[in-house]
Design a protein around this motif. Structure first.
Motif, PDB file in Angstrom:
ATOM      1  N   PHE A   1      -6.202   9.027   7.305  1.00 38.12           N
ATOM      2  CA  PHE A   1      -5.118   8.433   6.520  1.00 38.12           C
ATOM      3  C   PHE A   1      -3.954   8.079   7.444  1.00 38.12           C
ATOM      4  O   PHE A   1      -3.635   8.832   8.366  1.00 38.12           O
ATOM      5  CB  PHE A   1      -4.641   9.405   5.440  1.00 38.12           C
ATOM      6  N   SER A   2      -3.321   6.920   7.175  1.00 38.50           N
ATOM      7  CA  SER A   2      -2.146   6.490   7.941  1.00 38.50           C
ATOM      8  C   SER A   2      -1.086   5.962   6.985  1.00 38.50           C
ATOM      9  O   SER A   2      -1.396   5.498   5.883  1.00 38.50           O
ATOM     10  CB  SER A   2      -2.521   5.393   8.945  1.00 38.50           C
ATOM     11  N   TRP A   3       0.164   6.011   7.442  1.00 40.71           N
ATOM     12  CA  TRP A   3       1.251   5.445   6.645  1.00 40.71           C
ATOM     13  C   TRP A   3       1.118   3.925   6.605  1.00 40.71           C
ATOM     14  O   TRP A   3       0.695   3.306   7.577  1.00 40.71           O
ATOM     15  CB  TRP A   3       2.609   5.825   7.234  1.00 40.71           C
ATOM     16  N   LYS A   4       1.550   3.337   5.502  1.00 39.93           N
ATOM     17  CA  LYS A   4       1.431   1.895   5.336  1.00 39.93           C
ATOM     18  C   LYS A   4       2.478   1.119   6.131  1.00 39.93           C
ATOM     19  O   LYS A   4       2.284  -0.050   6.444  1.00 39.93           O
ATOM     20  CB  LYS A   4       1.557   1.518   3.854  1.00 39.93           C
ATOM     21  N   PHE A   5       3.612   1.736   6.433  1.00 39.66           N
ATOM     22  CA  PHE A   5       4.697   0.973   7.054  1.00 39.66           C
ATOM     23  C   PHE A   5       4.385   0.623   8.501  1.00 39.66           C
ATOM     24  O   PHE A   5       3.625   1.299   9.187  1.00 39.66           O
ATOM     25  CB  PHE A   5       6.040   1.714   6.947  1.00 39.66           C
ATOM     26  N   ASP A   6       4.974  -0.476   8.960  1.00 40.09           N
ATOM     27  CA  ASP A   6       4.774  -0.989  10.312  1.00 40.09           C
ATOM     28  C   ASP A   6       5.436  -0.051  11.335  1.00 40.09           C
ATOM     29  O   ASP A   6       6.633   0.237  11.222  1.00 40.09           O
ATOM     30  CB  ASP A   6       5.390  -2.393  10.403  1.00 40.09           C
TER      31      ASP A   6
END
Length: 294
Positions: free
Chosen positions: A207-212
């Motif tokens: 899982f990773s954060w969606k933000f750039d």
């Protein structure tokens, strides 16, 4: 299902500067429009609890800022604040929302305040949670750094961002723990909901954060403090500035910045609250906002 039953929210798309921007619409289009605008490295679904409570009386719209949530990332990884202001302006313009009521947090508050200063007739009422940007003390510290160093520091951060591997968490629970660690005031249920809409599952199951990741490199090309204060002075709508007593943000009532606001602006400070007042003191926050924007 009756014709008056509320459903949603629905996912919608707006195009701004050739970029696909996502927003959620909570229905009730015949009601007065209300935009809820999230902060940096957050997402539109951070407002779900507030939207659920206000949707019967308002047409609630919650955008994902570019580079955040389900909106596209900029190919350049460059995110000037005024690009966000343009996006907000496009949302209001394309959906014909003016005069609109806006409740916004942190970066979103900064964006909403700038928009209200540029287009005072387009904003009916404004609530900004810790959205004034750096305090006078912080600005003084920043001014001690030579102009060229601000730019070389930014170049270094951009290079770091381009080289940085996207953070991966082995499980959803690991990402949830990180979310909860970032704000200990959150209940586990709140943190779970925020994390659920903040992460994307990678092909390898992590899982990773969606933000750039490039959002960590804050661009130095922006308004001067004097120009920012000029925008504050142009705002004509009733404005409520909200602060948490335990936040790192400086209260404008005590640091002198309220002198740049007219009699239409007021400040509320919440004890037992940090930077995310709308989560930390939700019931009290909701009561205040409901009354203020009515």
């Amino acid at each position: 299902m009756s014709g008056t039953e509320l459903v949603g929210p629905t996912s919608q798309v707006l195009i701004s500067m050739r970029t696909r921007l996502h927003y959620v619409d909570w229905g009730n289009p015949d009601a007065p429009p209300l935009i809820l605008l999230h902060g940096g490295r957050d997402h539109s679904r951070s407002w779900d609890w507030t939207a659920e409570e206000l949707r019967k009386d308002w047409h609630v719209i919650c955008p994902d800022l570019r580079g955040h949530g389900d909106s596209d990332w900029n190919e350049t990884g460059h995110y000037p604040v005024m690009h966000y202001v343009y996006d907000l302006g496009q949302l209001i313009h394309q959906l014909e929302l003016a005069p609109v009521t806006i409740v916004a947090h942190s970066l979103g508050g900064n964006v909403a305040i700038r928009y209200a200063g540029l287009y005072p007739d387009n904003v009916r009422k404004l609530v900004a949670i810790e959205g004034l940007g750096p305090s006078p003390d912080r600005l003084t510290e920043m001014q001690k750094t030579p102009f060229h160093e601000h730019w070389t520091n930014w170049i270094d951060k951009k290079r770091e961002a381009s080289a940085r591997q996207i953070r991966k968490y082995d499980s959803f629970e690991d990402a949830l723990d990180r979310m909860h660690e970032a704000n200990s005031y959150l209940s586990r249920a709140q943190a779970h909901h925020l994390t659920l809409h903040a992460v994307i599952r990678n092909e390898d199951g992590t899982f990773s954060w969606k933000f750039d990741p490039h959002l960590h490199a804050w661009p130095p090309d922006d308004f001067t403090p004097e120009q920012t204060r000029m925008l504050w002075e142009r705002i004509t709508c009733p404005t409520r500035l909200i602060y948490g007593a335990d936040s790192w943000a400086s209260n404008p009532k005590s640091d002198g910045r309220m002198k740049h606001w007219g009699a239409n602006a007021s400040v509320t400070e919440y004890d037992r609250a940090g930077h995310w007042v709308h989560h930390d003191r939700f019931d009290d926050f909701l009561a205040e906002v409901r009354d203020f924007i009515a």
